[in-house]
Design an enzyme around this catalytic site. Sequence first.
Site, short mmCIF file in Angstrom:
data_model
loop_
_atom_site.label_atom_id
_atom_site.label_comp_id
_atom_site.label_asym_id
_atom_site.label_seq_id
_atom_site.Cartn_x
_atom_site.Cartn_y
_atom_site.Cartn_z
N GLY A 135 66.89 -34.05 52.71
CA GLY A 135 67.85 -33.05 53.21
C GLY A 135 69.24 -33.60 53.48
N HIS A 177 72.25 -31.12 40.83
CA HIS A 177 71.35 -31.93 40.00
C HIS A 177 71.97 -33.33 39.82
CE1 HIS A 177 68.15 -32.60 37.13
NE2 HIS A 177 69.05 -33.16 36.33
N ASP A 185 67.75 -26.12 34.97
CA ASP A 185 69.00 -26.88 34.99
C ASP A 185 69.97 -26.48 33.88
OD1 ASP A 185 67.98 -28.31 37.16
OD2 ASP A 185 67.04 -29.80 35.86
C1 GAR Z 1 69.44 -35.11 45.28
O1 GAR Z 1 69.82 -36.25 44.55
C2 GAR Z 1 69.43 -33.89 44.37
O2 GAR Z 1 70.45 -33.90 43.42
C3 GAR Z 1 68.09 -34.03 43.72
O3 GAR Z 1 67.22 -34.45 44.76
C4 GAR Z 1 67.97 -35.20 45.72
C5 GAR Z 1 67.74 -34.58 47.07
O4 GAR Z 1 68.27 -35.36 48.09
N1 GAR Z 1 67.68 -32.81 43.13
C6 GAR Z 1 66.92 -32.73 42.05
O5 GAR Z 1 66.48 -33.69 41.46
C7 GAR Z 1 66.61 -31.31 41.61
N2 GAR Z 1 66.09 -31.31 40.30
P1 GAR Z 1 68.43 -34.78 49.57
O6 GAR Z 1 67.08 -34.17 49.95
O7 GAR Z 1 68.77 -35.97 50.41
O8 GAR Z 1 69.51 -33.76 49.55
#
Ligand code: GAR
Length: 193
Positions: free
Chosen positions: A20, A114, A150
């Site tokens: 998060g 993404h 995506d």
């Molecule tokens: C982020 O890097 C986001 O871009 C990626 O997951 C991570 C979440 O981090 N999303 C994906 O891969 C979606 N396909 P966070 O929970 O610390 O925000």
Amino acid sequence: MVLSTGYNRVRTAVFISGKGSNLKSLIKFSKNKKSPISINFVISNTSKAKGLNYAELFKIKKKVLNFKNKKLCEKKLLFILKKNNIEMICLAGFMKILSKNFIEKFKGRILNIHPSLLPKYKGLNTHKRVLKNKDKYSGCTVHFVNSRLDSGKIILQKKVKISKKETMNSLAKKILAQEHKLYPKAILKIFNL
Ligand code: GAR
């Protein structure tokens, strides 16, 4: 983006599955005077998501829906979002795929971040694939969500250079730091701010 709202700011729900950190940056942004949005709900598909702590901390309503029965969960979700007058959704590390039907109900009002320079590296394990291909650059993308993974219209991207010693962890960290800036910028952009 034009949204009907009886409120001053566009009421937004953030969907998460993990740490998060993007949720945190969006909450911080929403508290800024210039923010066109407020964060009024956090949805997670797992109670293990550490990001749920930010909902606690900032006193934002939250709900965990496991998505095992997608149809039923999405039905509940639509009910919750409607009840809370949610107008926009930001996916922030949300690892479930929303149905075409759900996306249709929020058409043009769901954003995603993404960790790659889309259209390159859609889906999972982006950093691993980027390093395997010995790319010189990677980055992150904020885009509108459509029914193909995506693939919705790109709002903003940020490129980062890959160093010779780059590892999956260092690249993920480097890109995440950019994500925290890019998501708020993309939101300002769609509201023409
Ligand atoms: C982020 O890097 C986001 O871009 C990626 O997951 C991570 C979440 O981090 N999303 C994906 O891969 C979606 N396909 P966070 O929970 O610390 O925000």
